[in-house]
Design a protein around this motif. Structure first.
Motif, PDB file in Angstrom:
ATOM      1  N   ARG A 135       0.710  -1.182  -0.120  1.00 55.70           N
ATOM      2  CA  ARG A 135      -0.061   0.123  -0.093  1.00 55.70           C
ATOM      3  C   ARG A 135       0.738   1.450   0.025  1.00 55.70           C
ATOM      4  NH1 ARG A 135      -4.666  -1.766   4.105  1.00 55.70           N
ATOM      5  NH2 ARG A 135      -5.478  -3.621   2.880  1.00 55.70           N
ATOM      6  N   ILE A 136       1.640   1.409  -1.038  1.00 55.45           N
ATOM      7  CA  ILE A 136       2.758   2.484  -0.872  1.00 55.45           C
ATOM      8  C   ILE A 136       2.415   2.926  -2.482  1.00 55.45           C
ATOM      9  CG2 ILE A 136       4.403   1.678   0.213  1.00 55.45           C
ATOM     10  CD1 ILE A 136       5.826   0.642  -2.209  1.00 55.45           C
ATOM     11  N   PRO A 137       2.699   4.353  -2.619  1.00 61.24           N
ATOM     12  CA  PRO A 137       2.591   5.007  -3.916  1.00 61.24           C
ATOM     13  C   PRO A 137       3.525   4.489  -5.106  1.00 61.24           C
ATOM     14  CG  PRO A 137       3.506   6.458  -2.272  1.00 61.24           C
ATOM     15  CD  PRO A 137       3.195   5.312  -1.645  1.00 61.24           C
ATOM     16  N   MET A 138       2.955   4.447  -6.126  1.00 58.83           N
ATOM     17  CA  MET A 138       3.794   3.868  -7.382  1.00 58.83           C
ATOM     18  C   MET A 138       3.961   5.214  -8.395  1.00 58.83           C
ATOM     19  SD  MET A 138       3.180   0.532 -10.085  1.00 58.83           S
ATOM     20  CE  MET A 138       3.618   0.890 -11.668  1.00 58.83           C
ATOM     21  N   LEU A 139       5.212   5.518  -8.625  1.00 52.45           N
ATOM     22  CA  LEU A 139       5.537   6.371  -9.737  1.00 52.45           C
ATOM     23  C   LEU A 139       6.206   5.731 -10.740  1.00 52.45           C
ATOM     24  CD1 LEU A 139       6.213   7.772  -6.845  1.00 52.45           C
ATOM     25  CD2 LEU A 139       6.620   9.666  -8.211  1.00 52.45           C
ATOM     26  N   LEU A 140       5.689   6.008 -12.318  1.00 51.54           N
ATOM     27  CA  LEU A 140       6.015   5.346 -13.151  1.00 51.54           C
ATOM     28  C   LEU A 140       6.531   6.463 -14.246  1.00 51.54           C
ATOM     29  CD1 LEU A 140       6.327   3.220 -15.554  1.00 51.54           C
ATOM     30  CD2 LEU A 140       3.862   3.565 -15.973  1.00 51.54           C
ATOM     31  N   TRP A 141       7.809   6.415 -14.663  1.00 55.55           N
ATOM     32  CA  TRP A 141       8.320   7.277 -15.928  1.00 55.55           C
ATOM     33  C   TRP A 141       8.277   6.654 -17.174  1.00 55.55           C
ATOM     34  CZ3 TRP A 141      14.020   9.416 -16.038  1.00 55.55           C
ATOM     35  CH2 TRP A 141      14.098  10.382 -17.016  1.00 55.55           C
ATOM     36  N   GLY A 171      -4.374  -1.522 -17.228  1.00 55.28           N
ATOM     37  CA  GLY A 171      -4.343  -1.893 -15.640  1.00 55.28           C
ATOM     38  C   GLY A 171      -3.030  -1.275 -14.782  1.00 55.28           C
ATOM     39  N   VAL A 172      -2.058  -1.204 -15.665  1.00 53.49           N
ATOM     40  CA  VAL A 172      -0.963  -0.589 -14.788  1.00 53.49           C
ATOM     41  C   VAL A 172      -0.998   1.065 -14.463  1.00 53.49           C
ATOM     42  CG1 VAL A 172       1.492  -0.193 -14.958  1.00 53.49           C
ATOM     43  CG2 VAL A 172       0.818  -2.465 -15.682  1.00 53.49           C
ATOM     44  N   TYR A 173      -1.367   1.537 -15.549  1.00 55.46           N
ATOM     45  CA  TYR A 173      -1.769   3.039 -15.565  1.00 55.46           C
ATOM     46  C   TYR A 173      -2.808   3.361 -14.303  1.00 55.46           C
ATOM     47  CZ  TYR A 173       0.852   4.097 -19.880  1.00 55.46           C
ATOM     48  OH  TYR A 173       1.552   4.362 -21.048  1.00 55.46           O
ATOM     49  N   LYS A 174      -3.768   2.563 -14.185  1.00 54.79           N
ATOM     50  CA  LYS A 174      -4.893   2.813 -13.315  1.00 54.79           C
ATOM     51  C   LYS A 174      -4.362   2.591 -11.916  1.00 54.79           C
ATOM     52  CE  LYS A 174      -9.054   1.123 -15.532  1.00 54.79           C
ATOM     53  NZ  LYS A 174      -9.958  -0.056 -16.036  1.00 54.79           N
ATOM     54  N   ASN A 175      -3.092   1.813 -11.758  1.00 56.31           N
ATOM     55  CA  ASN A 175      -2.661   1.548 -10.385  1.00 56.31           C
ATOM     56  C   ASN A 175      -1.446   2.483 -10.130  1.00 56.31           C
ATOM     57  OD1 ASN A 175      -3.461  -1.037  -8.984  1.00 56.31           O
ATOM     58  ND2 ASN A 175      -3.325  -1.584 -11.122  1.00 56.31           N
ATOM     59  N   CYS A 176      -1.104   3.486 -11.003  1.00 56.77           N
ATOM     60  CA  CYS A 176      -0.109   4.352 -10.662  1.00 56.77           C
ATOM     61  C   CYS A 176      -0.718   5.408 -10.120  1.00 56.77           C
ATOM     62  CB  CYS A 176       0.577   5.006 -11.906  1.00 56.77           C
ATOM     63  SG  CYS A 176       1.393   3.667 -12.966  1.00 56.77           S
ATOM     64  N   ASP A 177       0.094   6.315  -9.132  1.00 56.87           N
ATOM     65  CA  ASP A 177      -0.321   7.354  -8.461  1.00 56.87           C
ATOM     66  C   ASP A 177       0.303   8.533  -9.180  1.00 56.87           C
ATOM     67  OD1 ASP A 177      -1.080   6.703  -5.549  1.00 56.87           O
ATOM     68  OD2 ASP A 177       0.184   5.150  -6.180  1.00 56.87           O
ATOM     69  N   ALA A 178       1.285   8.318  -9.976  1.00 58.71           N
ATOM     70  CA  ALA A 178       1.924   9.339 -10.787  1.00 58.71           C
ATOM     71  C   ALA A 178       2.484   8.803 -12.108  1.00 58.71           C
ATOM     72  CB  ALA A 178       2.895  10.256 -10.236  1.00 58.71           C
ATOM     73  N   ILE A 179       2.115   9.370 -13.340  1.00 53.04           N
ATOM     74  CA  ILE A 179       2.831   8.744 -14.571  1.00 53.04           C
ATOM     75  C   ILE A 179       3.509  10.043 -15.161  1.00 53.04           C
ATOM     76  CG2 ILE A 179       2.266   7.827 -16.789  1.00 53.04           C
ATOM     77  CD1 ILE A 179      -0.684   7.000 -15.718  1.00 53.04           C
ATOM     78  N   ASN A 195      -9.171   7.911 -18.597  1.00 49.76           N
ATOM     79  CA  ASN A 195      -8.862   9.303 -18.358  1.00 49.76           C
ATOM     80  C   ASN A 195      -7.905   9.319 -17.169  1.00 49.76           C
ATOM     81  OD1 ASN A 195      -9.123  11.808 -17.640  1.00 49.76           O
ATOM     82  ND2 ASN A 195     -11.102  11.701 -16.306  1.00 49.76           N
ATOM     83  N   PHE A 196      -6.820   9.545 -17.621  1.00 47.59           N
ATOM     84  CA  PHE A 196      -5.286   9.443 -16.448  1.00 47.59           C
ATOM     85  C   PHE A 196      -4.820  10.717 -16.302  1.00 47.59           C
ATOM     86  CE2 PHE A 196      -5.351   5.245 -18.544  1.00 47.59           C
ATOM     87  CZ  PHE A 196      -5.791   4.396 -17.689  1.00 47.59           C
ATOM     88  N   ASP A 197      -5.546  12.028 -16.753  1.00 48.41           N
ATOM     89  CA  ASP A 197      -5.030  13.419 -16.941  1.00 48.41           C
ATOM     90  C   ASP A 197      -4.449  13.762 -15.606  1.00 48.41           C
ATOM     91  OD1 ASP A 197      -4.574  15.263 -19.045  1.00 48.41           O
ATOM     92  OD2 ASP A 197      -5.810  16.631 -18.088  1.00 48.41           O
TER      93      ASP A 197
END
Length: 418
Positions: A135-141, A171-179, A195-197
């Motif tokens: 239950r930690i934030p995930m940031l994806l670059w 599915g991955v984008y939905k789980n990210c906290d920041a893209i 809608n990942f804006d």
């Protein structure tokens, strides 16, 4: 969580130091700012396809560099980089990273996970697992758009495969906290999948900071540079020599021109198309105009670039590439040299906005030839001004310090929410 300076961040990346990727800067700079950084990565093999000297399946599986803990997982190296070898390489790292991350998470806890995503997209699966489990934030670059790049660079057009990949990506984008996206064009493509804006953050590339070094005599004597005269006009390309760079088109454009004896094109780097291009040069009798000296350490690049009159960047004509600003554009700008470009979209727009070069459309031989001619007509003062424009624009918009500040703030905000 208490004190942020003790925050533990896990970085997941296919490539890490001694390979040359921006994620190195992120890990080392965050560590300097008091974060505890662990990197899970593969044995280094990019771009040669062979394990780097000193690394193997059994050597240096764990090491510590600049206070960053690095864990290197086994892969089957890509070798010549053909599609089958590449797929085997991708699968081997996917299996290694998923199984290891599950095991690793039983004994280690983190406050955030940061995923550096080049290709393949599956590097995100262990990130999503950790995010959900801890239950930690995930940031994806995001540095490579999937599934678009699978068809653009990988030549896979099967709609069923692409649909499955798109579902995984969503599915991955939905789980990210920041893209985080390196170019604004990526935002549109990612939002087409949902809608990942609210999660999308513009996070452009920066150039490697390379200390001034005493250049070894061996580099000063290196061919073809050693034989060039001060009157020669040198266009220099530096980077991966693969399918995406579309260097065949550049060579065909050069072959179709009446090139003056003092105009030279040098292509520094390695990649799967290099030998094919060298053979093409011979068949077109361009051995005295175009040169492929090989790949050299990053620290030598400012030296080689100082020998050039203009720096060359190119990409294939493709929707996905038009959304991308190649990292080398910012690197070139930082060197204060004018840029000759053959690419579409955001990369070309950046060069035009900064007034730091001449851009022609991807794959347009006529435009490229005209751009070369324009460069050859410019005097030294105009060339110098172009280079200075690029350097100034780079410092105002892309300096590394700005990006690390941005990421530091982002991590603290996300961990606070968490």
């Amino acid at each position: 969580m208490g004190m942020y300076n003790k925050a533990k961040v896990l970085v997941l990346t296919n490539h890490f130091y001694p390979e040359d990727f921006k994620v190195n800067d992120i890990a080392f700079e965050l560590s300097k700012r008091g974060y505890s950084i662990t990197v899970i990565t593969a044995i280094p093999d990019y771009p040669s396809g062979q394990f780097y000297d000193g690394y193997s399946l059994f050597k240096r599986q764990k090491e510590k560099i600049n206070d960053v803990k690095i864990i290197r997982l086994p892969i089957i190296p890509r070798r010549n980089g053909n599609n089958l070898r590449l797929i085997i390489n991708y699968i081997s790292y996917f299996l290694s990273s998923v199984s290891f991350t599950i095991f690793h998470s039983m004994q280690n806890s983190y406050n955030a996970v940061f995923v550096h995503m080049t290709s393949p997209f599956f590097i995100n699966i262990p990130g999503v697992f950790l995010k959900k489990k801890s239950r930690i934030p995930m940031l994806l670059w995001v540095l490579d758009l999937w599934p678009e790049s699978v068809s653009a660079a990988g030549g896979i057009y099967n709609q069923s495969i692409l649909r499955v990949l798109e579902l995984i990506v969503k599915g991955v984008y939905k789980n990210c906290d920041a893209i985080l996206v390196g170019s604004k064009g990526f935002k549109k493509s990612i939002n087409e999948k949902g809608n990942f804006d609210s999660k999308l953050i513009y996070f452009p590339n920066w150039a490697e900071e390379i200390a001034d070094i005493q250049i070894d005599e061996q580099y000063k004597k290196l061919e073809p540079f050693a034989r060039f005269s001060p009157n020669d006009f040198i266009f220099l390309f530096a980077g991966s020599i693969g399918e995406a760079q579309n260097l065949d088109c550049i060579i065909e454009a050069i072959a179709s021109m009446k090139i003056r004896d003092n105009v030279k094109f040098v292509f520094l780097g390695e990649g799967r198309k290099k030998h094919y291009l060298i053979n093409k040069l011979k068949s077109l009798a361009l051995d005295n105009v175009c040169f492929f000296p090989g790949r050299f350490p990053l620290k030598t690049m400012p030296y080689f670039m100082s020998k050039a009159d203009a720096l060359l960047v190119s990409l294939k004509s493709n929707k996905i590439f038009s959304l991308t600003v190649p990292a080398k554009v910012q690197f070139y700008m930082a060197q204060g040299k004018p840029i000759l470009a053959m690419l579409d979209g955001e990369g070309a727009d950046l060069i035009n906005s900064a007034s730091c070069g001449i851009a022609s459309n991807a794959g347009d031989v006529v435009q490229f030839r005209n751009a070369v001619r324009k460069f050859l007509e410019l005097d030294k003062k105009a060339l110098k001004q172009m280079g200075e424009n690029g350097r100034k624009y780079y410092l105002e918009n892309f300096a590394k310090e700005k990006r690390i500040d941005q990421l530091d703030k982002m991590l603290k905000n996300l961990m606070k929410k968490d």
